[in-house]
Structures are given as structure tokens and as C-alpha cells.
Motif scaffolding. Structure first.
Motif, short mmCIF file in Angstrom:
data_model
loop_
_atom_site.label_atom_id
_atom_site.label_comp_id
_atom_site.label_asym_id
_atom_site.label_seq_id
_atom_site.Cartn_x
_atom_site.Cartn_y
_atom_site.Cartn_z
N PHE B 15 18.22 -19.78 20.55
CA PHE B 15 17.11 -18.84 20.40
C PHE B 15 16.31 -18.85 21.68
O PHE B 15 16.19 -19.87 22.34
CB PHE B 15 16.20 -19.25 19.25
CG PHE B 15 16.84 -19.04 17.92
CD1 PHE B 15 16.70 -17.83 17.27
CD2 PHE B 15 17.59 -20.04 17.32
CE1 PHE B 15 17.30 -17.62 16.05
CE2 PHE B 15 18.20 -19.82 16.10
CZ PHE B 15 18.05 -18.62 15.46
N VAL B 17 12.66 -18.55 22.84
CA VAL B 17 11.27 -18.52 22.39
C VAL B 17 10.38 -18.73 23.60
O VAL B 17 10.49 -19.75 24.28
CB VAL B 17 11.00 -19.62 21.33
CG1 VAL B 17 9.55 -19.60 20.90
CG2 VAL B 17 11.91 -19.44 20.12
N ILE B 22 16.26 -22.42 23.07
CA ILE B 22 16.34 -23.50 22.09
C ILE B 22 17.74 -23.49 21.47
O ILE B 22 18.10 -22.55 20.77
CB ILE B 22 15.29 -23.31 20.98
CG1 ILE B 22 13.89 -23.40 21.59
CG2 ILE B 22 15.48 -24.33 19.88
CD1 ILE B 22 12.79 -23.20 20.59
N ALA B 24 20.19 -24.06 18.81
CA ALA B 24 20.12 -24.39 17.39
C ALA B 24 21.45 -24.91 16.88
O ALA B 24 21.51 -25.78 16.03
CB ALA B 24 19.69 -23.16 16.59
N GLU B 43 19.97 -31.94 6.45
CA GLU B 43 18.55 -31.73 6.19
C GLU B 43 18.09 -30.39 6.73
O GLU B 43 18.77 -29.78 7.57
CB GLU B 43 17.74 -32.84 6.87
CG GLU B 43 17.77 -34.17 6.16
CD GLU B 43 17.21 -35.25 7.06
OE1 GLU B 43 16.13 -35.76 6.75
OE2 GLU B 43 17.85 -35.57 8.07
N SER B 44 16.94 -29.99 6.29
CA SER B 44 16.36 -28.74 6.77
C SER B 44 16.18 -28.78 8.28
O SER B 44 15.77 -29.79 8.84
CB SER B 44 15.02 -28.55 6.06
OG SER B 44 14.33 -27.52 6.66
N GLY B 45 16.55 -27.71 8.95
CA GLY B 45 16.41 -27.65 10.40
C GLY B 45 17.64 -28.11 11.16
O GLY B 45 17.66 -28.15 12.38
N SER B 46 18.72 -28.46 10.42
CA SER B 46 19.89 -28.96 11.13
C SER B 46 20.77 -27.83 11.67
O SER B 46 21.67 -28.07 12.46
CB SER B 46 20.70 -29.90 10.23
OG SER B 46 20.93 -29.33 8.98
N GLY B 47 20.49 -26.59 11.26
CA GLY B 47 21.23 -25.46 11.84
C GLY B 47 22.21 -24.80 10.90
O GLY B 47 23.06 -24.02 11.33
N LYS B 48 22.07 -25.07 9.60
CA LYS B 48 23.01 -24.50 8.62
C LYS B 48 22.87 -22.99 8.53
O LYS B 48 23.85 -22.25 8.59
CB LYS B 48 22.78 -25.13 7.24
CG LYS B 48 22.80 -26.65 7.25
CD LYS B 48 22.59 -27.25 5.87
CE LYS B 48 21.25 -26.93 5.22
NZ LYS B 48 20.08 -27.56 5.88
N SER B 49 21.62 -22.53 8.38
CA SER B 49 21.41 -21.08 8.26
C SER B 49 21.82 -20.36 9.54
O SER B 49 22.43 -19.29 9.49
CB SER B 49 19.95 -20.76 7.96
OG SER B 49 19.59 -21.31 6.73
N VAL B 50 21.50 -20.95 10.66
CA VAL B 50 21.85 -20.31 11.93
C VAL B 50 23.38 -20.18 12.05
O VAL B 50 23.89 -19.15 12.49
CB VAL B 50 21.26 -21.10 13.12
CG1 VAL B 50 21.77 -20.56 14.44
CG2 VAL B 50 19.74 -21.05 13.08
N1 LIG Z 1 14.13 -17.25 14.31
C1 LIG Z 1 14.18 -18.41 14.99
N2 LIG Z 1 13.53 -18.55 16.15
C2 LIG Z 1 13.57 -19.71 16.85
N3 LIG Z 1 14.23 -20.80 16.45
C3 LIG Z 1 14.90 -20.75 15.30
C4 LIG Z 1 14.90 -19.56 14.49
N4 LIG Z 1 15.65 -19.79 13.39
C5 LIG Z 1 16.08 -21.07 13.52
N5 LIG Z 1 15.63 -21.66 14.64
C6 LIG Z 1 15.93 -23.02 15.12
O1 LIG Z 1 17.16 -23.42 14.63
C7 LIG Z 1 17.08 -24.66 13.97
C8 LIG Z 1 17.97 -24.65 12.77
O2 LIG Z 1 17.45 -23.78 11.81
P1 LIG Z 1 18.20 -23.42 10.46
O3 LIG Z 1 19.59 -23.03 10.75
O4 LIG Z 1 17.34 -22.44 9.76
O5 LIG Z 1 18.18 -24.79 9.69
P2 LIG Z 1 18.68 -25.10 8.21
O6 LIG Z 1 19.18 -23.82 7.63
O7 LIG Z 1 19.73 -26.13 8.35
O8 LIG Z 1 17.48 -25.63 7.49
C9 LIG Z 1 15.62 -24.86 13.63
O9 LIG Z 1 15.24 -26.18 13.81
C10 LIG Z 1 14.89 -23.98 14.64
O10 LIG Z 1 14.50 -24.76 15.74
#
Ligand SMILES: Nc1ncnc2c1ncn2[C@@H]1O[C@H](COP(=O)(O)OP(=O)(O)O)[C@@H](O)[C@H]1O
Ligand SMILES: [Mg+2]
Lengths: 309, 324
Positions: B15, B17, B22, B24, B43-50
């Protein structure tokens, strides 16, 4: 929806009473003796006494209010001090031009405001957005008297395309409605932009994209309607303001509307007219509010269902 | 085993920012075989959604960008597709459901309209047939009064019902792959079990491969065939559900397992992991888990371990291999 509408209309009744009371009190709230105010500074004692009697100002306050309400129900708003004509006739006469000018202005404002707002939200931070917002900021910050005079100078005096003022055929509406609509268009544009940008962050927009929809369909089917919900409220409010008649625009373009009537009656201290205009403007706002709420319910099924049943 | 339907190779996503990049996701490898349910846990923030949004190519709206790697769907790299080709894949070959059923449906459109739209976007069928198919899908996900619900709005349904609608919508074009990003996290436990049931049924009936994202290992045990454990944008351990639960190797996995309350848990398991996921700037230079690892060694701080054997990213495991 029907139930909701009825409920809303019934809810207006107590408000109407409050408004009538405020309009009634208007004359009495002005410091000093209302009879003396109406009669003017160089009136004789006798003239003042005559006026006191004529307007029933010698009666107790509650009696005056009862009479006022009684007349109101019969459509009698009293007579103009200046012209001696029934105030109702004067308002009816002036309402048409203001309403038509308002509708024309709102048409411009909605057309340009929504278009510019949607384009700049979709192309945010790119050049169409910057250009649109330049116009929007200009629209809000340019005073309408300046815009009106500039338009008269350019389009009437120099080019001779439109008349400089007065009411008549469609060509007489163009300049005043544009002058009046420009500011509203700018407000609507900025509001639409921010509302749409918020909606575009919503989860259901991502759902739409995840279905494979084109960006056009995502915006058109899923974003715009949701974004319009708050815009409707704001536009309704603007509509209400315009419907009171714009003093500046109507004066510049010699438009025979409510705004000019108001400024004239204030100058002439024509209290019965001012009083009735207050009543009319409040009534207009009340009705527009109702319309906005109904439209809001139409756009937002959650309100339609929950409050309707 | 047959060819994977989806394979993610060395995926990097970052990303931007405020002018800073950053990272991810940094070098994920993950394959999904036909009919398989693979869990992605962390855990939350590990990058699963990304990771999941990178596969769907839905990062456009955030300032996110895939910077490297490939996402092969049936052997073709989705990252090289044109916008038009991508749209043909989304919702048709690969579809997705999200964590928040309450906000994932459009509040101003009837359920039926949203379902029909998904169907008719990818199939040349009439409005009437699309409606029939939509009702059929609602029945399949166990929605009672499916015909009535077609004419209702999202706010009239409970969270569980809405998530069923989302599943019906995602499955309506019979996709090869379903990505479910924490589909049950927002729901209470009984509803959660029902939704998991629906998803398993869907897999059984349509032979859909599911990438199941969660932070809950308990759900993984119930749902998945294989698991990949994610931490700080990388996969730190992967294997079959049996392997991971019976013999977790990576201290992070052990920690995650330790945080599931379990009767008669072994004494040597961690109760839970100390500390928090480090932010991108604070990530250690070597192993990203070094600052929270109870078994951390000097070497861990200096060099990041590779994924030994394709399974486990921990220097301890290298030593085990050597001594064996
Ligand atoms: N829209 C965004 N803008 C900037 N950074 C992002 C954004 N979405 C996610 N991130 C970064 O990607 C990392 C992983 O996020 P995410 O995949 O949502 O985690 P998870 O789904 O595992 O909880 C986050 O720690 C954040 O730093
Ligand atoms: Mg997530």
C-alpha cells in the motif's frame, strides 16, 4: 408508506399553531406601540387612536389572537397599509413568479450539481475533480448580486440575447434562474461529491465489484441512489430558501416575486404584509420538509418499513 | 493430485500511504486444488484480507497494488488480465463473501434484485429464469420463505440470513473458487455453525474449492482440509489440518493453538502469544516473529528463515532436520 405520510401530516397541525402564534406575535414583539409603528412617526394622536381601533389593537391580546385566527381560517390576512389591498391577493400574485423562478433555478442546480458532484467523486483527485471543484467553490463564493450584474452586462447589454429584467416569456427566466441556481448547484455538487465518496467506501460497493459489475453499473446502480439520500434533504432545504424569494436576485432582475415584496414591505413598514410573509414562508418550509421526508422514505427502504409500520 | 485450480506464487502486495510503501503481503505461495477447503489463519493484521483482495484484483479502490508474483487460475495469470477479463472472472469463476454480512448487501435494493443482477451479469438468461435460479439458490443455502425474501430488503433479515444470501449470491454462477474472508466472525456461535454447514454443503454439491480465511483455529479444524498460517504478510507454516493440529512446528502456530481453550491441553503449550503483531516499521529484520517468540535464538534476529520443506518458516525446524 401511506400510514407514515398520514402520521407526518397530522404531526404538522400543532406546528401550524405555533407558527400562527409567532406570526401573530410579530407585530406585538416589536418594541414600542404597534399602533404608533403602523401609523408612522409624524402621525397625530387621533390618527394613532384610529389605527388602534381599526386593527383591533385596543382589544385584549387573547381576543386579538382569536380574531386573527378566525380571519386566517376564512383566508383573510388583512389589508396592506400601503396599498389597502387584501394581503392574500398580493401574496397569491407574487407567489407564482417566485415559484416559477425557484423551479427553474432548482432545475439548473440539480442538473449541474448532481452531474458535477458525481463526476468529481468518481474521478476524485484527478483533473475533472479539480475543475469541478473549482467551479463549485466559485459558485459558492461569488456573490449573487455580482454574478447577476455580470450576466446582465454580458448577455443583455453587450450581446443582447436576454432582457435585463422583468418577467415574460422563457427568455426572461434564463439569467435570473441561472444567477439564483449557481450557488445552489455549487452546494449540491460539493454535497453529492462527499456523500458519493463516502458511499464508495461501503462494503456493498465492494460486493458489487466482486460480482464482476462494470464500474459504471457499480456507481449507477449501487452508489448513486445511496449517495442521494442525504442530498435530497439538503436540496429540499435549498428549495425552501429559494421559495421565500431571493431579495437580491429579484431586485436585480426586477422580478415581481415574494422577495421583492418582502423588501418593499419592510422599507414601507407594511406590517400586515410582513406578518403574512412570515406565515407563508413557515408554511412553505413545513410542506417542503414533509415532501423531503416522504422522498427520503421512498429512497431509504429502512425508514419506509420501520417507521411506516 | 490433480492440477491446482488456483495457485498463488510469490505474491507481493503493498500500500502507498503518504508516499510511503507499506508491504502488506510479502511472497505468499498458496495452492488450492479442486474441491478442497484451505484455511488461511492468522491474527488480525497479518495480511489475510489483502491476500484475498489481491486474488480478486479488488485493491484498486484502496491505494493498494500487487507488486510481484502471479495468481494462476486454471493456469492463467489473473494479474495479466485486462479489466474486461478480470470482470468475467469475478463472481463467475471466483467469487467472494465478506466478514460483515450487515453491510455487504446494498440497503436500498431488494434481495432478489441483487441476486438476479449477479446471475445476469454472467449468464445470458431471461429475468424470469434468473429469478427462478435465484430462488433455487436461496433454497440451497437453507433460507425458508425464499420467494418472499426475494422481495425484501437487507435490513429485514438477520445477520445469519444475510450471510446466507451472500453465499447464495456468490455461488449463483457456480464458481470454481469461493473466497470466504472471515464469513462467520461477525456472527454468534450457533449461527456460525449453520453457516459453516451451508458452506460445506456447497462444496459437496458443486465441488467448489474454498479459500477459508479466519483468525479462529477452531473453525479451521471443523472446516478445512489444509491450513496455511499467516504472520506479518508471509506464510509461516502450512500442512494438512491433521499435521498442524497434532504436530505444530512453528512457535507461532503453537501459540495460536495454545490460545484455543481446550480441555486437558498439554502443559508445555503456550497459553497465548505474548505481545502484539508488530507494525510494518517495527517488524524485526530477521524472523518477523522473533520479538514475540519464546524460543528465539540470536540467529533469528539476523536472518529470516526460508519456508523449510515448503512447510515451516522457523530456524528451530532446520536444526531438527539436521539432527534427524
Ligand atoms: N487500505 C489499506 N491501506 C493501507 N494499509 C492497509 C490497507 N489495508 C490493509 N493494510 C495493511 O495490510 C496489513 C494487513 O491487513 P489485512 O489483510 O486486512 O489483515 P487481516 O485480514 O489478516 O486482518 C495491515 O496491517 C495494514 O497495515
Ligand atoms: Mg481481514
Amino acid at each position: 408508506m401511506l400510514k407514515y405520510s398520514v402520521k407526518r401530516i397530522l404531526g404538522m397541525i400543532p406546528l401550524l399553531f405555533v407558527i400562527s402564534l409567532i406570526a401573530f406575535m410579530f407585530v406585538h414583539l416589536i418594541p414600542g406601540d404597534p399602533a404608533r409603528l403602523i401609523a408612522g412617526t409624524d402621525a397625530t394622536i387621533e390618527e394613532i387612536e384610529n389605527i388602534r381601533e381599526k386593527y383591533g389593537l385596543d382589544q385584549p391580546l387573547y381576543k386579538q389572537y382569536m380574531d386573527y385566527m378566525g380571519n386566517l381560517f376564512q383566508g383573510d390576512l388583512g389589508q396592506s397599509i400601503v396599498t389597502g389591498r387584501p394581503v392574500l391577493d398580493m401574496l397569491v400574485e407574487r407567489f407564482g413568479p417566485t415559484l416559477r423562478l425557484t423551479l427553474a433555478s432548482m432545475a439548473w442546480a440539480l442538473l449541474f450539481g448532481l452531474l458535477i458532484g458525481v463526476i468529481s467523486a468518481v474521478k476524485r483527485n484527478k483533473w475533472p475533480d479539480h475543475l469541478s471543484m473549482f467551479f463549485a467553490v466559485s459558485g459558492v463564493s461569488i456573490p449573487s448580486f455580482w454574478l447577476g450584474l455580470m450576466m446582465i452586462q454580458l448577455f443583455s447589454v453587450q450581446l443582447g440575447w436576454f432582457p435585463t429584467g422583468g418577467i415574460g416569456g422563457i427568455e426572461t427566466y434564463i439569467l435570473p434562474s441561472f444567477t439564483l441556481g449557481a450557488g445552489v448547484a455549487a452546494i449540491i455538487a460539493r454535497f453529492t461529491r462527499s456523500s458519493l465518496m463516502d458511499v464508495l467506501k461501503e462494503d456493498y460497493i465492494r460486493t458489487g465489484r466482486s460480482k464482476g459489475l462494470t464500474e459504471f453499473k457499480v456507481i449507477n446502480r449501487h452508489a448513486v441512489r445511496n449517495a442521494l439520500i442525504p442530498v435530497v434533504t439538503m436540496s429540499g432545504l435549498q428549495f425552501g430558501f429559494l421559495l421565500s424569494g431571493s431579495i437580491i436576485t429579484e431586485t436585480i432582475f426586477s422580478w415581481p416575486g415574494l422577495g421583492r415584496l418582502l423588501i418593499n414591505s419592510i422599507t414601507a413598514r407594511d406590517y400586515p404584509v410582513i406578518q403574512s410573509e412570515i406565515l407563508l414562508f413557515s408554511l412553505e418550509f413545513l410542506l417542503i420538509n414533509l415532501l423531503v421526508d416522504l422522498l427520503y422514505g421512498f429512497l431509504n427502504p429502512k425508514i419506509r418499513y420501520e417507521e411506516g409500520s | 493430485m490433480s492440477e491446482p485450480i488456483l495457485s498463488i506464487n510469490q505474491l507481493y502486495t503493498s500500500f502507498r500511504v503518504d508516499g510511503e510503501t507499506i508491504p502488506a503481503v510479502e511472497g505468499i505461495d498458496l495452492s488450492l486444488y479442486p474441491g478442497e477447503i484451505v484455511g488461511l489463519v492468522g491474527e488480525s493484521g497479518s495480511g489475510k484480507s489483502v491476500t484475498s483482495l489481491s486474488v480478486m484484483q479488488l485493491l484498486d479502490e484502496t491505494p493498494g497494488e500487487v507488486t510481484g508474483g502471479e495468481v494462476l487460475f486454471q493456469g492463467q495469470d489473473l494479474l495479466k488480465f485486462t479489466d474486461r477479463q478480470k470482470r468475467k472472472v469475478r463472481g463467475n469463476d471466483i467469487s467472494m463473501i465478506f466478514q460483515e454480512p450487515m453491510t455487504s448487501l446494498n440497503p436500498v435494493l431488494k434481495i432478489g434484485k441483487q441476486l438476479v443482477e449477479a446471475i445476469r451479469e454472467h449468464q445470458r438468461i431471461s429475468q424470469t429464469d434468473a429469478r427462478k435460479h435465484a430462488i433455487h439458490m436461496l433454497n440451497q443455502v437453507g433460507i425458508p420463505r425464499s420467494e418472499a425474501i426475494m422481495n425484501e430488503y437487507p435490513h429485514q433479515l438477520s445477520g445469519g440470513m444475510r450471510q446466507r444470501v451472500m453465499i447464495a449470491m456468490a455461488m449463483s454462477c457456480d464458481p470454481k473458487v469461493l473466497i470466504a474472508d472471515e464469513p462467520t466472525t461477525a456472527l454468534d456461535v450457533t449461527i456460525q455453525a449453520q453457516i459453516l454447514d451451508v458452506m460445506r454443503n456447497m462444496r459437496d454439491q458443486h465441488n467448489t474449492s474454498i479459500l477459508f480465511i479466519t483468525h479462529d483455529l477452531g473453525v479451521i479444524a471443523e472446516m478445512c482440509d489444509r491450513v496455511a498460517v499467516m504472520y506479518s504478510g508471509r506464510i509461516v507454516e502450512q500442512g494438512s489440518v491433521y499435521e498442524i493440529f497434532e504436530n505444530p512446528k512453528h512457535p507461532y502456530t503453537k501459540g495460536l493453538l495454545g490460545s484455543i481453550p481446550k480441555l486437558g491441553a498439554k502443559e508445555d503449550r503456550l497459553d497465548s502469544i505474548q505481545g502484539q503483531v508488530p507494525t510494518v516499521e517495527d517488524r524485526p529484520k530477521g524472523c518477523k516473529f522473533a520479538n514475540r517468540c519464546p524460543f528465539v535464538m540470536d540467529h533469528c534476529w539476523e536472518e529470516e528463515p526460508p519456508l523449510f520443506d515448503g512447510k515451516n518458516r522457523c530456524w528451530l525446524h532446520e536444526r531438527e532436520e539436521a539432527t534427524e
